[in-house]
Design an enzyme around this catalytic site. Structure first.
Site: not given
Length: 914
Positions: A467, A471-473, A480, A541, A752, A773
């Site tokens: 995605d 960042r922490d993802e 997506d 999703w 995003e 994003h």
């Protein structure tokens, strides 16, 4: 006779000369080059040989096969052997009977077909001598001796963690982040390396760097560690074939040695700490003394989950030099790369021993001009390098990547007097996919948007479709991926990429048929604890299970993958069917809905479109896809079952969500988009809903209010229902919210949030504000198919039959061009409009045909290459319709010209701007 009829670009499983396949019946594809129009292959002959010099007695010879098929020809010869190279060549006959010469030879090489063939053992440092949870990267080494002349040598290697391979002081391969990220508990890739030229008679040394990576490192915003295991481990086999025909095997076992070196810490999210003073010089050379190193032990990890490399390897694909260095108002020294990218900085420095240089990476500056780290959340994105003080040193991190445009530099020698820009270079990292699509037009901001779409894809296709990269993802969110996949497959060759990811989706799919939010499923049971949902899934999703394999089939004609994923597709639809009391509605459970839509309530991420509308619309869409897949795969009973189910869903959707006056009960943009794009309504009802959608956009002053679900289809729904001029005004809108708004704010990737940076320069919330994003970049699909007009007839997948329909009405654009490298060859759709004339240029590859629509044209005034269209070579048929002229053509390049009969252009979008 042709001057040219030849075969080119031979591929095996989408790849040129692949090293290390474990596919027992690989598929061959080729392209045809010809200098005349209307070329169709009528027959082919394919030969496979064990020797590149002896095709007189091939291993397999198809003989002449009467067929137009030139993609995915399955090998059906004698059973293949492991660790063997196979050579192949092709010739064809065209529709006139002309025979080509044999193509140049190509090859593929097999890896290990069965887990029982692995002789080596998994190894890890002895936990009594080295803490298995320690942060420094492990060094593993083994010395071997070769006593004969070497003909060839291969290494097969993988790891629980991430690894780099070294041999006699040389880095082997240019892959990064190997073995890649899969559902490690079910599938683990290994790589094959040709190391013939790296070995020599006498002593040799093999070395492995071994890091935590996705396997056991810090993942997700939950600080989860050890998701797949708590021990790093390596597995390696070296097979040497000598000139006398004998072979020798070396592998990981308990005789290897272990230590740690300069990499003190390395994490995907947080960066790397490298202390050059701790380097063990020549550790990967045979003369090194490892007596004080620790022992290793055999580690109990399975081998039956091992698979040969499926995806494109992750590599450095480009280098970018900084465009400037400056000091911020806060006093920080910052490099500007000029582009938000994903990768790493390679730095050169000469400094005294122990100098600590810190690089902190960020995407953007705040409104005061200071570097902004807030949107990274817990991710540190920090690289530290400590010099050894011995001359010029060069360093780039090994097992991490950053999403950044700006780099804050601390501790570089004499940096108060300015940084030497030549000592810093950004290395762009992503899955090394082949570029296949290009788009451009007369509006430079739209061109910038397309460029941003491509950069967003590059940055987020790092072995999995993430995605965001900063960042922490950085997770493989299914929503997506499914909304972007069609745009993705235009821009890049995504066959290996999505094949691998879809196999992970199937592996992580729940027994109930539900599909986790992210693939690989790093979130695990977190979703259950957060939202109390036992199914870990959501509409739009989980629908990646059907949409992605079907789109792969459309773009590449990949029937094998469709067949392989069919049970997963069916399980997903049956899962939805089992929800709630009405099998034709999905009105239960948790759903993201139109995520991040602008019509959401204050402080909410969930858009105003009812989730039942979204869920049931996608239910119908997935059921239709499943039915169509059943038709392709000749599953007659399932065709009947899912045709009946689809009809029931359509009836229930119309009864539940559409009023008696043919309007959607929910009057949001997305609620009107979905029934149009998913073909849920027909006739007068369809006209009314299209009218309502158009009115909603106009009433909002030609601005969108859509989120993740509605945005990808908004312009398609408008253009396909008679409102292309509205779609164009939406595209060209520059004020918030719009695609071009971010460009006015300096964006170089897709954001995003529509207002990631607000008009006053402030930011959307730190909680979730990625500036890279790709999801909203799905607008690219509309560029290529509806503006430039390059599309396919879906009944003839892989662009076997092409549809060219340029749309130059209702727009300020005067020029647009799309180019796509299909499996058959290059397709071009280009148009140019002046006050007097319209020119449409088209290129159709050999072995395909095309239907070309020339809007508002008349048979009497269209010329093709300066002659009447009815006399043009390659034109198979002509038809005058309300749209204009429909021209069916064979392969070749065509240049159509006709008078511009459009009396007036659309009202300039500037008149509608706020």
């Amino acid at each position: 006779m042709y001057r040219t009829l030849k075969i080119k670009e031979l591929k095996c499983e989408y790849l040129k000369n692949p090293l290390g396949l474990d596919i027992r019946n690989p598929r061959i594809s080729w392209k045809i080059e010809a200098d005349q129009r209307g070329v169709i292959q009528k027959a082919y002959r394919l030969q496979v040989s064990l020797s590149k010099d002896h095709f007189e007695e091939p291993l397999w010879d198809t003989g002449r096969i009467e067929s137009e098929q030139s993609i995915h020809i399955e090998y059906k010869g004698p059973k293949l052997s492991s660790r063997t190279r196979y050579y192949y060549r092709v010739k064809i006959w065209d529709h006139t009977g002309q025979e080509s010469n044999w193509s140049e030879q190509a090859w593929w090489e097999t890896a290990l077909f069965d887990s029982s063939e692995w002789k080596a053992n998994w190894i890890t440092p002895n936990p009594h001598e080295m803490d298995p949870l320690m942060e420094p990267v492990f060094l593993l080494r083994k010395q071997i001796e070769l006593e004969k002349g070497i003909e060839s040598a291969r290494i097969y290697a993988t790891s629980a963690g991430l690894y780099e391979l070294y041999l006699n002081g040389e880095r082997i391969g240019n892959e990064i982040l190997a073995p890649g990220w899969t559902s490690y508990d079910k599938r683990l890739q290994y790589q094959t390396y040709d190391v013939t030229s790296f070995l020599s008679n006498g002593l040799n040394a093999v070395g492995i760097l071994l890091a935590d990576g996705w396997y056991k490192g810090d993942l997700t915003w939950l600080d989860k560690r050890h998701i797949y295991g708590d021990r790093r481990a390596a597995l390696l086999e070296l097979h040497v074939r000598y000139e006398d025909g004998t072979e020798e095997f070396f592998g990981t076992d308990s005789t290897w040695r272990a230590s740690v070196g300069a990499i003190q810490k390395t994490e995907i999210y947080h960066g790397e700490i490298y202390d050059a003073r701790l380097e063990k010089e020549c550790w990967d050379r045979p003369a090194f003394n490892d007596e004080d190193w620790s022992e290793v032990i055999i580690h109990d990890l399975p081998k039956d989950i091992l698979i040969a490399q499926e995806n494109w390897p992750t590599r450095v694909t480009e280098t970018i030099h900084p465009i400037s260095v400056f000091v911020t108002p806060a006093g920080d020294t910052v490099l500007d790369m000029g582009q938000n990218l994903v990768g790493r900085i390679r730095m050169t420095v000469k400094a005294p021993e122990g100098t600590r240089i810190v690089l902190k990476h960020a995407e953007i500056l705040d409104k005061d001009g200071n570097i902004y780290f807030g949107n990274l959340r817990k991710a540190k994105q920090t690289v530290e390098y400590i010099t050894k003080g011995k001359g010029t040193e060069t360093y780039a991190p090994h097992f991490t990547f950053q999403g950044f445009r700006y780099v804050k530099v601390e501790g570089y020698p004499d940096q108060e007097n300015g940084l030497p820009l030549e000592n810093f270079v950004a290395e762009v990292i992503h899955s090394d996919m082949e570029r296949t699509g290009q788009f451009e037009c007369s509006n430079q901001m739209v061109n910038k948007l397309q460029e941003n779409i491509v950069w967003g894809q590059r940055g987020n296709f790092v072995d999995v479709p993430t995605d965001c990269p900063q960042r922490d993802e950085r997770l493989g969110w299914t929503g997506d991926a499914q909304i972007f996949i069609r745009t993705a497959l235009f821009n890049y060759q995504g066959g290996p990429f999505f094949t691998k990811w879809l196999r992970d989706l199937k592996a992580d799919q729940r027994p109930t048929g539900s599909v986790p939010f992210v693939i690989p499923n790093a979130l695990g049971d977190y979703i259950s604890s957060m939202w109390g949902d036992r199914n870990y899934t959501s509409s739009a999703w989980g629908d990646a299970a059907t949409i992605c394999p079907w789109t792969m089939y459309l773009y590449y004609g990949d029937q094998r993958l469709l067949s392989e994923q069919y049970d997963s597709m069916k399980a997903w639809v049956e899962f939805i069917r089992s929800q709630g009391e009405n099998e034709y509605l999905w009105n239960t459970g948790f759903h993201f809905g139109d995520w991040l839509a602008l019509d959401a309530e204050e402080d909410s991420y969930f858009g105003a479109t009812p989730v039942d509308v979204v869920a049931t619309a996608y239910y119908a869409h997935s059921t239709r896809i499943l039915r169509d897949a059943a038709k392709v795969l000749d599953k007659g009973e399932d065709v009947q079952i899912y045709s009946h189910l689809l009809n029931g869903i359509l009836a229930e959707f119309n009864q539940t969500f559409v009023s008696e006056d043919n309007r959607m009960i929910s009057q949001t943009q997305t609620a009107n988009i979905l029934p149009l794009f998913f073909h849920l309504v027909e006739g007068e009802r369809r006209k009314q809903i299209a009218h309502d959608l158009n009115e909603l956009v106009i009433k909002n002053d030609y601005h969108l209010t859509t989120g993740f679900v509605g945005t990808p289809y908004l312009c398609l729904a408008l253009s396909d229902n008679g409102y292309h001029d509205t779609a164009m005004k939406l595209l060209l809108q520059e004020t918030y919210p719009s695609w071009l708004y971010s460009i006015t704010k300096g964006a170089t990737t897709i954001w995003e949030h529509w207002d990631g940076v607000k008009e006053d320069g402030s930011f959307w919330s730190d909680d979730m504000n990625s500036f890279n994003h790709y999801a909203y970049g799905a607008i690219g699909d509309w560029f290529y198919r509806r503006v430039a007009g390059l599309d396919m007839e879906e009944s003839h997948p892989a662009f076997k039959k092409i549809r060219i329909e340029p749309n130059f009405t209702g727009t300020e654009l005067t020029y647009a061009k799309a180019t796509y490298q299909s499996l058959y060859g290059e397709i071009i759709s280009s148009w140019n409009v002046t006050k007097e004339n319209i020119q449409v240029k088209v290129q159709i590859p050999p072995n395909t045909k095309a239907e070309i629509i020339l809007p508002d044209a008349e048979l009497s005034n269209v010329q093709e290459s300066q002659c009447g269209i009815e006399q043009a070579e390659g034109v198979l048929s002509l038809e005058k319709t309300e749209k204009g002229i429909i021209v069916n053509v064979g392969s070749g390049s065509y240049n159509f010209q006709f008078p511009n009969m459009i009396e007036s252009r659309a009202t300039p979008v500037h008149a509608n701007r706020r």
